[in-house]
Scaffold this motif. Structure first.
Motif, PDB file in Angstrom:
ATOM      1  N   THR A 250      -8.308  41.665  32.768  1.00 50.76           N
ATOM      2  CA  THR A 250      -7.787  41.790  31.411  1.00 50.76           C
ATOM      3  C   THR A 250      -6.543  42.681  31.395  1.00 50.76           C
ATOM      4  OG1 THR A 250     -10.039  41.563  30.555  1.00 50.76           O
ATOM      5  CG2 THR A 250      -8.366  42.387  29.040  1.00 50.76           C
ATOM      6  N   GLN A 251      -6.599  43.783  32.139  1.00 54.07           N
ATOM      7  CA  GLN A 251      -5.451  44.687  32.195  1.00 54.07           C
ATOM      8  C   GLN A 251      -4.254  44.000  32.844  1.00 54.07           C
ATOM      9  OE1 GLN A 251      -5.360  47.882  30.820  1.00 54.07           O
ATOM     10  NE2 GLN A 251      -3.182  47.528  31.162  1.00 54.07           N
TER      11      GLN A 251
ATOM     12  N   ASN B  24      -2.768  41.695  30.296  1.00 54.26           N
ATOM     13  CA  ASN B  24      -2.011  42.442  29.289  1.00 54.26           C
ATOM     14  C   ASN B  24      -0.698  42.978  29.845  1.00 54.26           C
ATOM     15  OD1 ASN B  24      -3.469  42.674  26.647  1.00 54.26           O
ATOM     16  ND2 ASN B  24      -5.122  43.340  27.963  1.00 54.26           N
ATOM     17  N   ASP B  25      -0.702  43.326  31.133  1.00 59.11           N
ATOM     18  CA  ASP B  25       0.516  43.847  31.764  1.00 59.11           C
ATOM     19  C   ASP B  25       1.466  42.740  32.190  1.00 59.11           C
ATOM     20  OD1 ASP B  25      -0.500  46.363  31.416  1.00 59.11           O
ATOM     21  OD2 ASP B  25      -1.242  46.572  33.471  1.00 59.11           O
TER      22      ASP B  25
ATOM     23  N   PRO C  57       1.689  38.306  26.599  1.00 57.70           N
ATOM     24  CA  PRO C  57       0.993  39.477  26.062  1.00 57.70           C
ATOM     25  C   PRO C  57       1.885  40.274  25.127  1.00 57.70           C
ATOM     26  CG  PRO C  57       1.650  39.865  28.333  1.00 57.70           C
ATOM     27  CD  PRO C  57       1.957  38.423  28.046  1.00 57.70           C
TER      28      PRO C  57
ATOM     29  N   LYS D 175       2.641  43.955  23.843  1.00 59.49           N
ATOM     30  CA  LYS D 175       2.399  45.347  24.212  1.00 59.49           C
ATOM     31  C   LYS D 175       2.113  46.185  22.965  1.00 59.49           C
ATOM     32  CE  LYS D 175       5.126  45.254  28.447  1.00 59.49           C
ATOM     33  NZ  LYS D 175       6.229  45.879  29.214  1.00 59.49           N
TER      34      LYS D 175
ATOM     35  N   PRO E 144      -5.374  44.527  20.768  1.00 57.86           N
ATOM     36  CA  PRO E 144      -4.741  43.663  21.776  1.00 57.86           C
ATOM     37  C   PRO E 144      -4.921  42.187  21.437  1.00 57.86           C
ATOM     38  CG  PRO E 144      -6.056  45.388  22.797  1.00 57.86           C
ATOM     39  CD  PRO E 144      -6.372  45.427  21.344  1.00 57.86           C
ATOM     40  N   LYS E 145      -3.856  41.421  21.661  1.00 61.45           N
ATOM     41  CA  LYS E 145      -3.912  39.991  21.367  1.00 61.45           C
ATOM     42  C   LYS E 145      -4.719  39.228  22.420  1.00 61.45           C
ATOM     43  CE  LYS E 145      -1.340  39.925  17.670  1.00 61.45           C
ATOM     44  NZ  LYS E 145      -0.277  39.075  17.268  1.00 61.45           N
ATOM     45  N   ILE E 146      -4.868  39.803  23.595  1.00 65.90           N
ATOM     46  CA  ILE E 146      -5.516  39.096  24.696  1.00 65.90           C
ATOM     47  C   ILE E 146      -6.952  39.562  24.848  1.00 65.90           C
ATOM     48  CG2 ILE E 146      -5.475  38.665  27.173  1.00 65.90           C
ATOM     49  CD1 ILE E 146      -2.459  39.009  27.040  1.00 65.90           C
TER      50      ILE E 146
END
Length: 205
Positions: A50-51, A54-55, A71, A73, A86-88
């Motif tokens: 997931t990280q 997002n990155d 993603p 930020k 967070p959108k994700i």
């Protein structure tokens, strides 16, 4: 290098499925994979996936269109960031198998995709051997019979041994065996109900 095996028809994975495959590859087999180390590894893998999504390190896609998801930020302002959602989310995203393979390769894992069946060469003059194509239902029923026989021989690690012998992913085989067991139970219940209604070839009542 530990390997993750996937059937040829797999094109993409949900992030939680990807995390489970990583945990299966990293943690030695135990009965039911219920030990704390396995669960911790699966949770950590999902957090890292997931990280990475997002990155922007891991390419993720829309589950319906398979279009790339960009993603968003979080805000730089600390106050705004407290209310940022967070959108994700793991259940919203999928990752293509080639992108997943690149991601796990950097972490010491490899992905092996089973090759599809190849047709016999057209120029061959020899009489081809008859090929009996196994349906998914037949394969699941066969695996269920083999698993139960293996369990009787030695219960501990039975599923992993069977998955190794069939050269398939353990988690996918487990799902198929559970489906086969459910189908068999349904058939048995239906048979018991029919025998309750019919006696000597005649319908009761």
């Amino acid at each position: 290098m530990n390997a993750i095996r996937l059937p040829a028809e797999f094109e993409y994975l949900q992030l939680d499925e990807a995390a489970q495959l990583i945990a299966n590859a990293l943690v030695p087999d135990t009965d039911g994979k219920s030990n704390i180390r396995y669960e911790d590894t699966k949770i950590q893998a999902l957090e890292e996936l997931t990280q990475a999504a997002n990155d922007g390190v891991l390419k993720i896609r829309h589950p319906l269109t398979l279009g790339l998801v960009t993603p968003v930020k979080p805000p730089q302002d600390r106050i705004d960031a407290l209310f940022h959602v967070p959108k994700i989310q793991p259940y919203q995203c999928v990752v293509l198998v080639p992108d997943f393979a690149l991601y796990v390769a950097e972490r010491g894992l490899s992905v092996i995709v089973e090759a599809p069946e190849q047709a016999a060469p057209a120029h061959s003059t020899a009489e081809p051997a008859p090929v009996v194509k196994e349906t998914p239902q037949e394969r699941r029923a066969r695996w269920l019979d083999m698993f139960e026989a293996e369990e009787k021989r030695e219960k501990r690690g039975a599923l992993q041994r069977l998955a190794n012998s069939e050269n398939v992913d353990r988690s996918n085989m487990k799902k198929d065996i559970e489906k086969a067991r459910g189908a068999r139970d349904t058939e048995r219940r239906a048979g018991a109900w029919t025998s309750h209604l019919v006696q000597d070839g005649k319908r009761k009542g």
